[in-house]
Design a protein around this motif. Sequence first.
Motif, PDB file in Angstrom:
ATOM      1  N   THR A 112      42.375  75.411  44.482  1.00  0.00           N
ATOM      2  CA  THR A 112      41.531  74.356  43.942  1.00  0.00           C
ATOM      3  C   THR A 112      40.395  74.041  44.898  1.00  0.00           C
ATOM      4  O   THR A 112      40.504  74.263  46.099  1.00  0.00           O
ATOM      5  CB  THR A 112      42.367  73.088  43.668  1.00  0.00           C
ATOM      6  OG1 THR A 112      41.531  72.090  43.089  1.00  0.00           O
ATOM      7  CG2 THR A 112      43.003  72.545  44.918  1.00  0.00           C
ATOM      8  N   GLY A 113      39.301  73.544  44.353  1.00  0.00           N
ATOM      9  CA  GLY A 113      38.173  73.143  45.183  1.00  0.00           C
ATOM     10  C   GLY A 113      38.569  71.999  46.111  1.00  0.00           C
ATOM     11  O   GLY A 113      39.362  71.135  45.743  1.00  0.00           O
TER      12      GLY A 113
ATOM     13  N   ALA B 231      36.403  62.356  50.070  1.00  0.00           N
ATOM     14  CA  ALA B 231      37.142  61.219  50.629  1.00  0.00           C
ATOM     15  C   ALA B 231      37.861  60.399  49.554  1.00  0.00           C
ATOM     16  O   ALA B 231      38.852  59.735  49.834  1.00  0.00           O
ATOM     17  CB  ALA B 231      36.198  60.330  51.423  1.00  0.00           C
ATOM     18  N   ARG B 232      37.363  60.454  48.320  1.00  0.00           N
ATOM     19  CA  ARG B 232      38.000  59.728  47.213  1.00  0.00           C
ATOM     20  C   ARG B 232      39.121  60.521  46.561  1.00  0.00           C
ATOM     21  O   ARG B 232      39.762  60.052  45.635  1.00  0.00           O
ATOM     22  CB  ARG B 232      36.966  59.355  46.159  1.00  0.00           C
ATOM     23  CG  ARG B 232      35.874  58.423  46.664  1.00  0.00           C
ATOM     24  CD  ARG B 232      34.815  58.264  45.622  1.00  0.00           C
ATOM     25  NE  ARG B 232      34.356  59.625  45.260  1.00  0.00           N
ATOM     26  CZ  ARG B 232      33.479  59.910  44.333  1.00  0.00           C
ATOM     27  NH1 ARG B 232      32.933  58.955  43.631  1.00  0.00           N
ATOM     28  NH2 ARG B 232      33.122  61.150  44.085  1.00  0.00           N
ATOM     29  N   GLY B 233      39.321  61.759  47.019  1.00  0.00           N
ATOM     30  CA  GLY B 233      40.386  62.594  46.457  1.00  0.00           C
ATOM     31  C   GLY B 233      39.984  63.376  45.231  1.00  0.00           C
ATOM     32  O   GLY B 233      40.827  63.895  44.515  1.00  0.00           O
ATOM     33  N   LYS B 234      38.674  63.502  44.982  1.00  0.00           N
ATOM     34  CA  LYS B 234      38.198  64.232  43.807  1.00  0.00           C
ATOM     35  C   LYS B 234      37.596  65.571  44.228  1.00  0.00           C
ATOM     36  O   LYS B 234      36.786  65.638  45.144  1.00  0.00           O
ATOM     37  CB  LYS B 234      37.166  63.413  43.050  1.00  0.00           C
ATOM     38  CG  LYS B 234      36.754  64.063  41.745  1.00  0.00           C
ATOM     39  CD  LYS B 234      35.893  63.176  40.893  1.00  0.00           C
ATOM     40  CE  LYS B 234      35.526  63.885  39.608  1.00  0.00           C
ATOM     41  NZ  LYS B 234      34.660  63.104  38.760  1.00  0.00           N
ATOM     42  N   SER B 235      37.988  66.606  43.527  1.00  0.00           N
ATOM     43  CA  SER B 235      37.465  67.942  43.802  1.00  0.00           C
ATOM     44  C   SER B 235      36.031  68.064  43.302  1.00  0.00           C
ATOM     45  O   SER B 235      35.655  67.471  42.294  1.00  0.00           O
ATOM     46  CB  SER B 235      38.335  68.997  43.104  1.00  0.00           C
ATOM     47  OG  SER B 235      37.772  70.279  43.231  1.00  0.00           O
ATOM     48  N   TRP B 236      35.257  68.886  43.988  1.00  0.00           N
ATOM     49  CA  TRP B 236      33.881  69.164  43.570  1.00  0.00           C
ATOM     50  C   TRP B 236      33.863  70.084  42.349  1.00  0.00           C
ATOM     51  O   TRP B 236      32.861  70.210  41.658  1.00  0.00           O
ATOM     52  CB  TRP B 236      33.085  69.813  44.700  1.00  0.00           C
ATOM     53  CG  TRP B 236      33.718  71.076  45.225  1.00  0.00           C
ATOM     54  CD1 TRP B 236      34.550  71.187  46.309  1.00  0.00           C
ATOM     55  CD2 TRP B 236      33.599  72.394  44.681  1.00  0.00           C
ATOM     56  NE1 TRP B 236      34.968  72.485  46.459  1.00  0.00           N
ATOM     57  CE2 TRP B 236      34.384  73.250  45.484  1.00  0.00           C
ATOM     58  CE3 TRP B 236      32.922  72.937  43.601  1.00  0.00           C
ATOM     59  CZ2 TRP B 236      34.507  74.615  45.233  1.00  0.00           C
ATOM     60  CZ3 TRP B 236      33.035  74.296  43.356  1.00  0.00           C
ATOM     61  CH2 TRP B 236      33.810  75.116  44.182  1.00  0.00           C
TER      62      TRP B 236
ATOM     63  N   CYS C   2      38.745  72.455  38.208  1.00  0.00           N
ATOM     64  CA  CYS C   2      39.941  72.076  38.967  1.00  0.00           C
ATOM     65  C   CYS C   2      40.381  70.664  38.610  1.00  0.00           C
ATOM     66  O   CYS C   2      41.583  70.402  38.475  1.00  0.00           O
ATOM     67  CB  CYS C   2      39.674  72.174  40.466  1.00  0.00           C
ATOM     68  SG  CYS C   2      39.253  73.841  41.010  1.00  0.00           S
ATOM     69  N   VAL C   3      39.431  69.763  38.451  1.00  0.00           N
ATOM     70  CA  VAL C   3      39.748  68.388  38.066  1.00  0.00           C
ATOM     71  C   VAL C   3      40.450  68.386  36.711  1.00  0.00           C
ATOM     72  O   VAL C   3      41.444  67.681  36.509  1.00  0.00           O
ATOM     73  CB  VAL C   3      38.469  67.514  38.037  1.00  0.00           C
ATOM     74  CG1 VAL C   3      38.739  66.156  37.438  1.00  0.00           C
ATOM     75  CG2 VAL C   3      37.877  67.388  39.438  1.00  0.00           C
ATOM     76  N   GLN C   4      39.965  69.188  35.806  1.00  0.00           N
ATOM     77  CA  GLN C   4      40.544  69.262  34.464  1.00  0.00           C
ATOM     78  C   GLN C   4      41.935  69.918  34.489  1.00  0.00           C
ATOM     79  O   GLN C   4      42.834  69.518  33.756  1.00  0.00           O
ATOM     80  CB  GLN C   4      39.617  70.046  33.543  1.00  0.00           C
ATOM     81  CG  GLN C   4      40.026  70.024  32.104  1.00  0.00           C
ATOM     82  CD  GLN C   4      38.999  70.710  31.209  1.00  0.00           C
ATOM     83  OE1 GLN C   4      38.080  71.383  31.676  1.00  0.00           O
ATOM     84  NE2 GLN C   4      39.163  70.544  29.922  1.00  0.00           N
ATOM     85  N   ALA C   5      42.121  70.904  35.347  1.00  0.00           N
ATOM     86  CA  ALA C   5      43.386  71.649  35.382  1.00  0.00           C
ATOM     87  C   ALA C   5      44.493  70.925  36.131  1.00  0.00           C
ATOM     88  O   ALA C   5      45.679  71.127  35.830  1.00  0.00           O
ATOM     89  CB  ALA C   5      43.167  73.020  36.023  1.00  0.00           C
ATOM     90  N   GLU C   6      44.143  70.076  37.082  1.00  0.00           N
ATOM     91  CA  GLU C   6      45.166  69.477  37.943  1.00  0.00           C
ATOM     92  C   GLU C   6      46.269  68.729  37.184  1.00  0.00           C
ATOM     93  O   GLU C   6      47.456  68.914  37.492  1.00  0.00           O
ATOM     94  CB  GLU C   6      44.533  68.585  38.997  1.00  0.00           C
ATOM     95  CG  GLU C   6      45.535  68.178  40.044  1.00  0.00           C
ATOM     96  CD  GLU C   6      44.905  67.793  41.345  1.00  0.00           C
ATOM     97  OE1 GLU C   6      45.526  66.987  42.044  1.00  0.00           O
ATOM     98  OE2 GLU C   6      43.814  68.280  41.688  1.00  0.00           O
ATOM     99  N   PRO C   7      45.971  67.909  36.184  1.00  0.00           N
ATOM    100  CA  PRO C   7      47.069  67.248  35.462  1.00  0.00           C
ATOM    101  C   PRO C   7      47.970  68.238  34.718  1.00  0.00           C
ATOM    102  O   PRO C   7      49.172  68.019  34.595  1.00  0.00           O
ATOM    103  CB  PRO C   7      46.372  66.314  34.475  1.00  0.00           C
ATOM    104  CG  PRO C   7      44.933  66.332  34.792  1.00  0.00           C
ATOM    105  CD  PRO C   7      44.668  67.457  35.728  1.00  0.00           C
ATOM    106  N   VAL C   8      47.396  69.330  34.257  1.00  0.00           N
ATOM    107  CA  VAL C   8      48.176  70.352  33.555  1.00  0.00           C
ATOM    108  C   VAL C   8      49.125  71.029  34.544  1.00  0.00           C
ATOM    109  O   VAL C   8      50.308  71.245  34.248  1.00  0.00           O
ATOM    110  CB  VAL C   8      47.248  71.385  32.876  1.00  0.00           C
ATOM    111  CG1 VAL C   8      48.051  72.503  32.223  1.00  0.00           C
ATOM    112  CG2 VAL C   8      46.332  70.697  31.879  1.00  0.00           C
ATOM    113  N   VAL C   9      48.617  71.343  35.723  1.00  0.00           N
ATOM    114  CA  VAL C   9      49.453  71.950  36.762  1.00  0.00           C
ATOM    115  C   VAL C   9      50.569  70.986  37.149  1.00  0.00           C
ATOM    116  O   VAL C   9      51.738  71.377  37.267  1.00  0.00           O
ATOM    117  CB  VAL C   9      48.604  72.341  38.001  1.00  0.00           C
ATOM    118  CG1 VAL C   9      49.483  72.785  39.153  1.00  0.00           C
ATOM    119  CG2 VAL C   9      47.609  73.431  37.634  1.00  0.00           C
ATOM    120  N   GLY C  10      50.232  69.715  37.336  1.00  0.00           N
ATOM    121  CA  GLY C  10      51.233  68.713  37.676  1.00  0.00           C
ATOM    122  C   GLY C  10      52.331  68.610  36.634  1.00  0.00           C
ATOM    123  O   GLY C  10      53.519  68.491  36.958  1.00  0.00           O
TER     124      GLY C  10
END
Length: 79
Positions: free
Chosen positions: A31-32, A36-41, A45-53
Amino acid sequence: MAHYQMVSVSGSEEFNRVEQHNGKAIFTYFTGSKDARGKSWCPNCVQAEPVVGEGLKHVSEGCVFIYCHVTDKPYLKNW
């Protein structure tokens, strides 16, 4: 508590040094890097992360999940 082992690394050098987990199922998520706020550039990756989780809720006991943060966006623009 998770029923899998989580390993978090940054970049290919750290990824290549991950200890061996012989006989265990290994899942790797590239993932990208995050700000500092915990958000990927990386918007994908932002869209996929909840699916991976959600998928991690269904892995077998004793699996290894490697969370690999890859380079930052400015580097890729110059690549």
